[in-house]
Structure formats: structure tokens, C-alpha cells
Design a protein around this motif. Structure first.
Motif, mmCIF file in Angstrom:
data_model
loop_
_atom_site.group_PDB
_atom_site.id
_atom_site.type_symbol
_atom_site.label_atom_id
_atom_site.label_comp_id
_atom_site.label_asym_id
_atom_site.label_seq_id
_atom_site.Cartn_x
_atom_site.Cartn_y
_atom_site.Cartn_z
ATOM 1 N N VAL A 365 0.837 -1.200 0.000
ATOM 2 C CA VAL A 365 0.000 0.000 0.000
ATOM 3 C C VAL A 365 0.874 1.254 0.000
ATOM 4 O O VAL A 365 0.493 2.293 -0.547
ATOM 5 C CB VAL A 365 -0.953 -0.017 1.209
ATOM 6 N N LEU A 366 2.061 1.159 0.589
ATOM 7 C CA LEU A 366 2.984 2.294 0.636
ATOM 8 C C LEU A 366 3.365 2.773 -0.762
ATOM 9 O O LEU A 366 3.594 3.964 -0.981
ATOM 10 C CB LEU A 366 4.243 1.889 1.403
ATOM 11 N N THR A 367 3.404 1.838 -1.730
ATOM 12 C CA THR A 367 3.873 2.214 -3.065
ATOM 13 C C THR A 367 2.787 2.185 -4.133
ATOM 14 O O THR A 367 2.990 2.747 -5.210
ATOM 15 C CB THR A 367 5.029 1.300 -3.522
ATOM 16 N N TYR A 368 1.651 1.524 -3.883
ATOM 17 C CA TYR A 368 0.646 1.554 -4.961
ATOM 18 C C TYR A 368 -0.224 2.802 -4.869
ATOM 19 O O TYR A 368 -0.330 3.431 -3.827
ATOM 20 C CB TYR A 368 -0.153 0.260 -5.045
ATOM 21 N N GLU A 369 -0.775 3.172 -6.020
ATOM 22 C CA GLU A 369 -1.556 4.409 -6.170
ATOM 23 C C GLU A 369 -0.767 5.629 -5.686
ATOM 24 O O GLU A 369 -1.277 6.505 -5.009
ATOM 25 C CB GLU A 369 -2.909 4.298 -5.472
ATOM 26 N N GLY A 370 0.500 5.639 -6.047
ATOM 27 C CA GLY A 370 1.369 6.759 -5.731
ATOM 28 C C GLY A 370 2.334 6.434 -4.613
ATOM 29 O O GLY A 370 1.923 6.195 -3.485
ATOM 30 N N THR A 371 3.622 6.392 -4.926
ATOM 31 C CA THR A 371 4.625 6.160 -3.895
ATOM 32 C C THR A 371 4.702 7.372 -2.964
ATOM 33 O O THR A 371 4.206 8.465 -3.276
ATOM 34 C CB THR A 371 6.004 5.931 -4.523
ATOM 35 N N SER A 372 5.351 7.190 -1.824
ATOM 36 C CA SER A 372 5.524 8.317 -0.900
ATOM 37 C C SER A 372 6.243 9.474 -1.580
ATOM 38 O O SER A 372 5.897 10.650 -1.367
ATOM 39 C CB SER A 372 6.319 7.860 0.330
ATOM 40 N N GLU A 373 7.233 9.161 -2.407
ATOM 41 C CA GLU A 373 7.990 10.218 -3.086
ATOM 42 C C GLU A 373 7.110 11.027 -4.037
ATOM 43 O O GLU A 373 7.215 12.260 -4.106
ATOM 44 C CB GLU A 373 9.166 9.601 -3.853
ATOM 45 N N ILE A 374 6.232 10.344 -4.759
ATOM 46 C CA ILE A 374 5.326 11.044 -5.672
ATOM 47 C C ILE A 374 4.393 11.963 -4.898
ATOM 48 O O ILE A 374 4.133 13.115 -5.300
ATOM 49 C CB ILE A 374 4.530 10.031 -6.516
ATOM 50 N N HIS A 375 3.875 11.492 -3.770
ATOM 51 C CA HIS A 375 2.979 12.335 -2.975
ATOM 52 C C HIS A 375 3.727 13.505 -2.340
ATOM 53 O O HIS A 375 3.191 14.612 -2.220
ATOM 54 C CB HIS A 375 2.261 11.493 -1.922
ATOM 55 N N GLN A 376 4.987 13.285 -1.955
ATOM 56 C CA GLN A 376 5.791 14.404 -1.451
ATOM 57 C C GLN A 376 5.957 15.482 -2.530
ATOM 58 O O GLN A 376 5.861 16.684 -2.244
ATOM 59 C CB GLN A 376 7.158 13.898 -1.004
ATOM 60 N N LEU A 377 6.198 15.044 -3.763
ATOM 61 C CA LEU A 377 6.370 16.010 -4.851
ATOM 62 C C LEU A 377 5.070 16.726 -5.187
ATOM 63 O O LEU A 377 5.079 17.899 -5.571
ATOM 64 C CB LEU A 377 6.926 15.314 -6.087
ATOM 65 N N SER A 378 3.951 16.037 -5.057
ATOM 66 C CA SER A 378 2.654 16.675 -5.276
ATOM 67 C C SER A 378 2.432 17.793 -4.267
ATOM 68 O O SER A 378 1.986 18.894 -4.616
ATOM 69 C CB SER A 378 1.537 15.631 -5.162
ATOM 70 N N ILE A 379 2.762 17.505 -3.007
ATOM 71 C CA ILE A 379 2.625 18.527 -1.965
ATOM 72 C C ILE A 379 3.638 19.649 -2.188
ATOM 73 O O ILE A 379 3.316 20.840 -2.082
ATOM 74 C CB ILE A 379 2.814 17.887 -0.583
ATOM 75 N N GLY A 380 4.876 19.267 -2.520
ATOM 76 C CA GLY A 380 5.914 20.264 -2.748
ATOM 77 C C GLY A 380 5.589 21.199 -3.899
ATOM 78 O O GLY A 380 5.865 22.408 -3.830
ATOM 79 N N GLN A 381 4.998 20.654 -4.954
ATOM 80 C CA GLN A 381 4.616 21.498 -6.096
ATOM 81 C C GLN A 381 3.588 22.545 -5.679
ATOM 82 O O GLN A 381 3.659 23.707 -6.100
ATOM 83 C CB GLN A 381 4.067 20.628 -7.223
ATOM 84 N N LEU A 383 3.202 23.771 -2.685
ATOM 85 C CA LEU A 383 3.822 24.723 -1.769
ATOM 86 C C LEU A 383 4.713 25.729 -2.485
ATOM 87 O O LEU A 383 4.814 26.887 -2.074
ATOM 88 C CB LEU A 383 4.643 23.973 -0.722
ATOM 89 N N THR A 384 5.385 25.280 -3.559
ATOM 90 C CA THR A 384 6.380 26.137 -4.216
ATOM 91 C C THR A 384 5.939 26.675 -5.568
ATOM 92 O O THR A 384 6.526 27.634 -6.074
ATOM 93 C CB THR A 384 7.692 25.356 -4.424
ATOM 94 N N GLY A 385 4.969 26.022 -6.179
ATOM 95 C CA GLY A 385 4.593 26.393 -7.542
ATOM 96 C C GLY A 385 5.520 25.853 -8.595
ATOM 97 O O GLY A 385 5.387 26.179 -9.776
ATOM 98 N N LEU A 386 6.468 24.999 -8.200
ATOM 99 C CA LEU A 386 7.456 24.452 -9.124
ATOM 100 C C LEU A 386 7.263 22.950 -9.276
ATOM 101 O O LEU A 386 7.054 22.233 -8.295
ATOM 102 C CB LEU A 386 8.875 24.738 -8.625
#
Length: 391
Positions: A365-381, A383-386
Motif C-alpha cells: 500500500v505504501l507504493t501503490y496508487e502513488g509512492t511516498s515520493e510522488i505524494h511528497q512532490l505533489s505537496i511540494g509542487q 507549496l512552491t509552484g514548481l
């Protein structure tokens, strides 16, 4: 007075009678049809999915958050609570409900024609028909924009070629929702699995989600009429919206696995004695239990807030909102499972206790439907607009 982890903050007071009823339904179905045998299914990796699907369908758990076509039309919070109880029994069973209802049925319900809805949704709701959702590919998992499955026109028909991988229910599905790149963007198709050119390959010897059936879909010149295309799906946003819908069931669901680990560990620690006293009476053990209970309650409040947002607006959550929920709740749930294992000691790996099974399942479950890294980047985008998804 001893209380269970989710009772520390009286969180039940935040739920309506209908939401408690949905939770009770999920708990009863799990108690009757999953818990007695799930350890054996996990050991053999041969769960009776068709029989389970009929029981889940009879209880109204498939597509229960959708309206019409035999679906219950409950709130997303009620649906999430039912999923939490199912995942408290096993992540594979909750995944079955999520894929059937939030991916396959939702895709048809939202993007399908009236004929597609009338034909497929009632049968999927009852569990007589099992579906799968074909988006991920061998070379395009986290990046569906690189999708290589193609749909080309040939006269009045469509012809599909490609491979989809790590597809839950693939070996036994009766119908597949397939996403493919067409001349004018990404298109979705409802494909009967007995269509010529459609084949499956089951993945065996998995070490996680062993109470599930997982595999690969191979499309080799699969010819379909125009009526098989989902007319409302016109871009990659369509399958991504299905994933957004399904992730809320994950955000609630994983808390069930974490709670089941913590409940089992509390019972064990109260009965297990070392140095002349129960190990639950030692400070280090109580510190672990307190921290786990804290994270479980925080995760529940987060899930409840996101579910309430979804119910209040009637619209899908924003990507960064579901990313916050999935990133936090899966990450904390797997930490709880691992910490519980330390309290159980050597007994933690035994099949009679659920902790190791939950920990193993949560790795998937940690990696399906979006890995933790992908979700971190979604949040980061947000927050930063980048956009940091690509170099």
C-alpha cells in the motif's frame, strides 16, 4: 479504566448514526467472511475471491458511495469507515473493494455511456462480475504520461495494443477498464476479458497482499466497437480522477490495519509477563503504545476531515489533499505495524497474530496508487509552484 486507542479522544462522537452503521457493516462482514480464514489464504496465496465478491456484493459494499444501479449512495466518510474495518481484517480485501468500487465502477459511473452503466454497474455492484483497472505499465508506473498502450482507429472500430502490470484482480476479472493513448489524447475502454487478443498472466510468489490475485494484462490487437469507449473520458485527467477517488478509501483503510496491530499488541502486552510483571507495565512499552495511539488518532482525524470535505463539496479532493492523506496515513500505519512487532518479540512473526501480515501488506500500500515520493512532490509542487517531477 482501560480504553482502546481510538476511544482516547471520544472520536465516535464525531460520527453520525449512518456512519457508525456503515462501520458496523464492514466490521461484521470482515468478522463473518474474512477473519476466520485470512491467515490461511495468506499462507497459500489462494483466496476465494469470487466467493468473497458475492458476499461483499450482497452486503452492498461494492460502489457503496455511488448512486443508482443498485449502489447504496452513502457518504464518503461512511464508505471510508467500512473500508477501515475491511482493512483491519486484511489490506487485500479492502483493495478488492476499492478497485471494484472506486476505480472500475467509478470510471464507468462517471465517464461511461448510459448503455455501459446499465450493463455493467448492477452486475459489478452485486459481485457477480469482477473488474480490474488497467493504467500502470511495466515502464510507466509513477509516470502515466509516458503510457505506451495505444488505441488506433480501424474503420468504425478501435484496436488496442499494450501491456498493463501490477493489476489487482487481473487473473480473474470479467471486465477491465483499460486506458490507452489515442490520436487525440488518453481514452478509456470497457473491455470484456474474453475478447480475442486479451490475455492475462498471474504474478505468483508475492510476499505481500497474498490474500489477493494480482497480475498482468496483455492486449494484442484487441478489436473493440466504438460502444466500448468511455465517452466522457477525454484526457489523462479521467484515470487520475479515479485514483483520487480510490485514495480516500486507502486513507481510511490503512488505519484499520494499524488499529488491528495495536489492538493485538495491547492484548498481548497485557498478558505477556517478563521479570514478574506484564510487559505493558514497563515504561518503554507504554511510551511506544502512547506514541502509536497518538499517530492513529491524528490519522483518523485527518481522514475524517478529508472525507467531510469530499462530502460537503460533492467534488473530488484536490491532488495535494489526497497526497497529504495517503502520505501521512500509510507512512504512520506501517510505522505502527513495525513498532508493534518489536513489542511482540519473536511471537510477532507468527501467523496466529496479524501484525507481520499487516506490516507486509502495508509495504504494498505504501507504493501503490502513488509512492511516498510522488505524494511528497505533489505537496511540494503546491507549496512552491514548481514542478519537480522531471529534471
Amino acid at each position: 479504566m482501560v480504553v482502546r486507542p481510538l476511544d482516547l479522544l471520544d472520536l465516535d462522537d464525531l460520527l453520525s448514526d449512518d456512519e457508525r452503521a456503515a462501520r458496523a457493516l464492514g466490521r461484521q462482514v470482515a468478522a463473518d467472511h474474512v477473519r476466520p480464514d485470512v491467515a490461511g489464504w495468506y499462507e497459500t496465496s489462494d483466496p476465494p475471491i469470487r466467493d468473497l465478491a458475492l458476499e461483499l456484493g450482497k452486503a452492498g459494499l461494492f460502489g457503496m458511495h455511488l448512486t443508482g444501479y443498485g449502489c447504496a449512495g452513502v457518504s464518503m466518510v461512511a464508505y471510508g469507515l467500512a473500508c477501515m474495518e475491511l482493512e483491519a481484517a486484511d489490506s487485500g480485501i479492502r483493495s478488492l473493494v476499492s478497485v471494484q468500487g472506486s476505480l472500475v465502477m467509478y470510471a464507468i459511473w462517471r465517464y461511461g455511456s448510459d448503455e455501459q452503466k446499465d450493463h455493467w454497474l448492477p452486475a459489478l455492484a452485486t459481485g457477480r462480475v469482477i473488474g480490474c483497472f488497467g493504467l500502470a505499465e511495466p515502464d510507466h508506473g509513477s509516470d502515466p504520461t509516458g503510457m505506451s498502450t495505444r488505441a488506433r482507429r480501424d474503420g468504425d472500430d478501435w484496436v488496442l495494443d499494450g501491456v498493463k502490470t501490477w493489476i489487482l484482480n487481473a487473473p480473474i476479472a470479467d471486465v477491465a477498464v483499460i486506458w490507452a493513448r489515442a490520436e487525440k489524447g488518453v481514452a478509456g475502454f470497457v473491455v470484456s476479458t474474453d475478447t480475442p487478443g486479451f490475455a492475462t498472466r498471474e504474478f505468483r510468489h508475492n510476499m505481500s497482499l497474498r490474500a489477493s490475485r494480482v497480475g498482468e494484462l496483455v492486449l494484442d490487437g484487441v478489436r473493440l466497437p466504438e460502444s466500448a469507449r468511455l465517452p466522457g473520458a477525454r484526457s489523462l485527467m479521467a484515470p487520475l480522477s479515479c485514483l483520487t477517488e480510490a485514495r480516500l478509501s486507502i486513507i481510511f483503510g490503512v488505519l484499520g490495519a494499524a488499529r488491528d496491530c495495536l489492538d493485538a499488541t495491547l492484548d498481548y502486552a497485557s498478558a505477556r509477563e517478563q521479570f514478574g510483571r506484564p510487559i505493558s507495565g514497563f515504561q518503554l512499552t507504554q511510551a511506544k503504545l502512547a506514541d502509536m495511539a497518538l499517530e492513529l488518532q491524528k490519522g483518523f482525524l485527518l481522514a475524517l476531515h478529508l472525507g467531510r470535505l469530499r462530502d460537503a463539496t460533492g467534488k473530488p479532493l484536490r491532488p495535494e489533499q489526497v497526497s497529504i492523506g495517503k502520505l501521512n496515513n500509510v507512512r504512520e500505519s506501517i510505522k505502527i505495524a513495525r513498532q508493534c512487532r518489536t513489542i511482540l518479540g519473536g511471537n510477532g512473526i507468527r501467523g496466529e497474530l496479524p501484525v507481520m501480515r499487516h506490516a507486509s501488506n502495508l509495504e504494498s500500500v505504501l507504493t501503490y496508487e502513488g509512492t511516498s515520493e510522488i505524494h511528497q512532490l505533489s505537496i511540494g509542487q503546491k507549496l512552491t509552484g514548481l514542478n519537480a517531477f522531471s529534471p
